[in-house]
Design a protein around this motif. Structure first.
Motif: not given
Lengths: 181, 181
Positions: A87, A113, A146, A150
């Motif tokens: 990440c 991921m 995350v 992301f």
């Protein structure tokens, strides 16, 4: 991660946010110029994260989080740290000037991921069982990272992980350590 | 590094070179799809490097290389691995299409390698003393990796490190593990 581990192990430490790009003082202690770095008596530096976890275990009155004899646990730790690092690599790619970004690198880190979360979802109890204290901390931190850097889209595909993340994220150690609101 | 550690600890293992980009079989074992991965009984995977070192220690009849109680040693290990990782990051940057490369990333990794070598040169005995077996292995591997993937120019600035590298590189474990001629 290191901060949550220190709080969970009730170790006394001072937390300092630094700008790692201009922290020349850090170079004498940690020539990698990476965070986290644990500084003891202004003199000795301990890094990386795993060395800091071991140090917090040694300083704590609580039962240790890490069993140095378990390479299976060490591998679960590697997996959670690897998810965070994927990440971070994704993030570092996205902050480059647009025309210097590599779609291949972004795709590779996204796939990594995804695979990690699928792996953990398929071995849910190994990472979240009653006695899996370090695994839960590192997984909880990684999943929130995350979310933060992301996407939250994984939550639909992995609802048990999402429920774990929400539940674990309610802990005081997590609330105090969250770098965002 | 992992291969040299296994050879130095005289552990029986089979060494296999794989193309990590097309090794879908690896995903079930190590969803990070990273090497090294140690596979036991075709079933359990151990990663990353540090977990493999601990596993080789447990499998070996020789005295262990790693002292799990020493966070100072763990930090020296982090430094040597960090030097290799900086060199790998440099390498990964240089294999991108020229117009997707970032001069900032290259400079950052070069400076990191430079700082690491300066740090070790200033604490030479801590990394190369008689009893520093794991440190010597990891430093020896890292310095050769810098030679191989970045440059040999550091040898002029750090002659003691260069002499150490040449001497340590003569070991059988190093000769067998060298991926190039």
């Amino acid at each position: 991660m290191a901060r949550v581990v220190g709080l969970e192990q009730r170790v006394g430490f001072e937390y300092r946010i630094i700008d790692v790009y201009s922290a020349a003082f850090l170079d004498r202690l940690n020539p990698l110029r990476q965070i986290p770095t644990l500084v003891i008596d202004d003199e000795e530096a301990i890094f990386d994260s795993r060395a800091i976890f071991a140090c917090f275990d040694a300083m704590s009155d609580l039962p240790p989080l890490i069993d140095p004899a378990s390479t299976t646990q060490a591998t679960r730790i590697s997996l959670c740290i690897g998810l965070s690092e994927a990440c971070l690599a994704y993030r570092m790619e996205t902050v480059r000037p647009r025309n210097r970004q590599s779609p291949d690198v972004l795709d590779k880190q996204i796939a990594r991921m995804q695979r990690c979360m699928g792996h953990v979802a398929g071995r849910f109890d190994d990472f979240t069982g009653e006695d899996r204290r370090i695994e839960k901390i590192l997984l909880g931190c990684s999943l929130e990272y995350v979310d933060y850097r992301f996407s939250r889209a994984w939550r639909n595909e992995f609802p048990r992980l999402a429920a774990f993340s929400d539940q674990f994220g309610a802990r005081d150690s997590m609330a105090v350590s969250r770098p965002y609101g």
